[in-house]
Design a protein around this motif. Structure first.
Motif, PDB file in Angstrom:
ATOM      1  N   MET A  86       0.843  -1.175   0.000  1.00 11.84           N
ATOM      2  CA  MET A  86       0.000   0.000   0.000  1.00 11.84           C
ATOM      3  C   MET A  86       0.887   1.235   0.000  1.00 11.84           C
ATOM      4  SD  MET A  86      -3.369  -0.686   2.261  1.00 11.84           S
ATOM      5  CE  MET A  86      -2.617  -1.109   3.786  1.00 11.84           C
ATOM      6  N   PHE A  87       0.413   2.265  -0.645  1.00 17.72           N
ATOM      7  CA  PHE A  87       1.122   3.527  -0.764  1.00 17.72           C
ATOM      8  C   PHE A  87       0.319   4.591  -0.028  1.00 17.72           C
ATOM      9  CE2 PHE A  87       1.795   7.507  -3.112  1.00 17.72           C
ATOM     10  CZ  PHE A  87       3.163   7.639  -2.976  1.00 17.72           C
ATOM     11  N   THR A  88       0.979   5.339   0.859  1.00 18.99           N
ATOM     12  CA  THR A  88       0.304   6.386   1.621  1.00 18.99           C
ATOM     13  C   THR A  88       0.793   7.737   1.132  1.00 18.99           C
ATOM     14  OG1 THR A  88       0.195   4.928   3.520  1.00 18.99           O
ATOM     15  CG2 THR A  88      -0.177   7.250   3.927  1.00 18.99           C
ATOM     16  N   TYR A  89      -0.155   8.625   0.879  1.00 17.25           N
ATOM     17  CA  TYR A  89       0.134   9.933   0.310  1.00 17.25           C
ATOM     18  C   TYR A  89      -0.577  10.984   1.150  1.00 17.25           C
ATOM     19  CZ  TYR A  89       0.121  13.615  -3.260  1.00 17.25           C
ATOM     20  OH  TYR A  89       0.272  14.781  -3.945  1.00 17.25           O
ATOM     21  N   GLU A  90       0.112  12.071   1.465  1.00 18.36           N
ATOM     22  CA  GLU A  90      -0.481  13.129   2.283  1.00 18.36           C
ATOM     23  C   GLU A  90      -0.543  14.415   1.472  1.00 18.36           C
ATOM     24  OE1 GLU A  90       0.870  15.402   6.228  1.00 18.36           O
ATOM     25  OE2 GLU A  90       0.629  13.232   6.450  1.00 18.36           O
ATOM     26  N   THR A  91      -1.684  15.111   1.540  1.00 18.89           N
ATOM     27  CA  THR A  91      -1.870  16.337   0.772  1.00 18.89           C
ATOM     28  C   THR A  91      -2.759  17.313   1.524  1.00 18.89           C
ATOM     29  OG1 THR A  91      -2.512  17.239  -1.371  1.00 18.89           O
ATOM     30  CG2 THR A  91      -3.862  15.454  -0.512  1.00 18.89           C
ATOM     31  N   ALA A  92      -2.651  18.593   1.145  1.00 18.70           N
ATOM     32  CA  ALA A  92      -3.514  19.630   1.695  1.00 18.70           C
ATOM     33  C   ALA A  92      -4.343  20.276   0.590  1.00 18.70           C
ATOM     34  CB  ALA A  92      -2.677  20.694   2.407  1.00 18.70           C
ATOM     35  N   ASP A  93      -4.238  19.754  -0.628  1.00 20.67           N
ATOM     36  CA  ASP A  93      -4.957  20.295  -1.778  1.00 20.67           C
ATOM     37  C   ASP A  93      -6.368  19.710  -1.838  1.00 20.67           C
ATOM     38  OD1 ASP A  93      -5.683  21.471  -4.138  1.00 20.67           O
ATOM     39  OD2 ASP A  93      -4.321  20.300  -5.392  1.00 20.67           O
ATOM     40  N   GLN A  94      -7.377  20.565  -1.693  1.00 22.70           N
ATOM     41  CA  GLN A  94      -8.764  20.090  -1.663  1.00 22.70           C
ATOM     42  C   GLN A  94      -9.216  19.546  -3.015  1.00 22.70           C
ATOM     43  OE1 GLN A  94     -11.156  23.288  -0.132  1.00 22.70           O
ATOM     44  NE2 GLN A  94     -10.481  22.948   1.971  1.00 22.70           N
ATOM     45  N   LYS A  95      -8.726  20.112  -4.116  1.00 19.58           N
ATOM     46  CA  LYS A  95      -9.099  19.611  -5.439  1.00 19.58           C
ATOM     47  C   LYS A  95      -8.574  18.192  -5.655  1.00 19.58           C
ATOM     48  CE  LYS A  95      -9.424  24.001  -7.847  1.00 19.58           C
ATOM     49  NZ  LYS A  95      -8.914  24.797  -8.976  1.00 19.58           N
ATOM     50  N   GLU A  96      -7.360  17.965  -5.202  1.00 21.00           N
ATOM     51  CA  GLU A  96      -6.774  16.635  -5.334  1.00 21.00           C
ATOM     52  C   GLU A  96      -7.523  15.620  -4.477  1.00 21.00           C
ATOM     53  OE1 GLU A  96      -2.254  15.164  -5.930  1.00 21.00           O
ATOM     54  OE2 GLU A  96      -2.654  16.516  -4.258  1.00 21.00           O
ATOM     55  N   VAL A  97      -7.900  16.019  -3.275  1.00 21.04           N
ATOM     56  CA  VAL A  97      -8.660  15.137  -2.388  1.00 21.04           C
ATOM     57  C   VAL A  97      -9.999  14.786  -3.011  1.00 21.04           C
ATOM     58  CG1 VAL A  97      -9.811  14.982  -0.156  1.00 21.04           C
ATOM     59  CG2 VAL A  97      -7.511  15.910  -0.304  1.00 21.04           C
ATOM     60  N   ARG A  98     -10.645  15.761  -3.606  1.00 20.17           N
ATOM     61  CA  ARG A  98     -11.937  15.511  -4.261  1.00 20.17           C
ATOM     62  C   ARG A  98     -11.773  14.513  -5.403  1.00 20.17           C
ATOM     63  NH1 ARG A  98     -15.448  17.837  -8.283  1.00 20.17           N
ATOM     64  NH2 ARG A  98     -17.594  17.680  -7.546  1.00 20.17           N
ATOM     65  N   ARG A  99     -10.685  14.649  -6.175  1.00 22.31           N
ATOM     66  CA  ARG A  99     -10.421  13.722  -7.275  1.00 22.31           C
ATOM     67  C   ARG A  99     -10.235  12.302  -6.749  1.00 22.31           C
ATOM     68  NH1 ARG A  99      -5.682  11.959  -9.983  1.00 22.31           N
ATOM     69  NH2 ARG A  99      -4.394  13.146  -8.546  1.00 22.31           N
ATOM     70  N   PHE A 100      -9.526  12.151  -5.628  1.00 19.48           N
ATOM     71  CA  PHE A 100      -9.328  10.823  -5.051  1.00 19.48           C
ATOM     72  C   PHE A 100     -10.628  10.248  -4.498  1.00 19.48           C
ATOM     73  CE2 PHE A 100      -4.800  12.224  -4.553  1.00 19.48           C
ATOM     74  CZ  PHE A 100      -4.286  11.298  -5.434  1.00 19.48           C
ATOM     75  N   ARG A 101     -11.453  11.073  -3.884  1.00 20.43           N
ATOM     76  CA  ARG A 101     -12.738  10.572  -3.371  1.00 20.43           C
ATOM     77  C   ARG A 101     -13.655  10.121  -4.498  1.00 20.43           C
ATOM     78  NH1 ARG A 101     -13.774  14.965   1.388  1.00 20.43           N
ATOM     79  NH2 ARG A 101     -12.630  13.856   3.005  1.00 20.43           N
ATOM     80  N   ILE A 102     -13.668  10.859  -5.595  1.00 18.70           N
ATOM     81  CA  ILE A 102     -14.487  10.463  -6.746  1.00 18.70           C
ATOM     82  C   ILE A 102     -13.973   9.150  -7.330  1.00 18.70           C
ATOM     83  CG2 ILE A 102     -15.079  11.094  -9.122  1.00 18.70           C
ATOM     84  CD1 ILE A 102     -15.209  14.020  -8.128  1.00 18.70           C
TER      85      ILE A 102
END
Length: 82
Positions: free
Chosen positions: A1-17
């Protein structure tokens, strides 16, 4: 598994979709690129500004499919079309 940390809301939305639709997502972190299915998107509530931790299950690259037998060099009955 790969763990990635971000503070970008657009990127988070893309991952949730991608997680909701069951699609693969690609992450570029430095020089490495990871493609796979999103397993979880977790918000770290104790941080300001908000940050998210994304867990991705990487997929192995697909191997090229080799034909089972070589294709014929001649087309049988090609004269019938002329």
């Amino acid at each position: 598994m790969f763990t990635y940390e971000t503070a970008d809301q657009k990127e988070v939305r893309r991952f949730r979709i991608a997680q909701f639709n069951g699609r693969m997502a690609t992450v570029k972190s430095g020089e490495s690129t990871v493609t796979g299915f999103v397993r979880s998107v977790l918000e770290q509530e104790s941080s300001t500004p908000p940050r998210w931790t994304i867990t991705i299950i990487p997929n192995a690259p697909k191997e090229e499919l080799k034909p089972l037998r070589p294709s014929p060099r001649l087309r049988p009955f090609a004269e019938d079309y002329f």
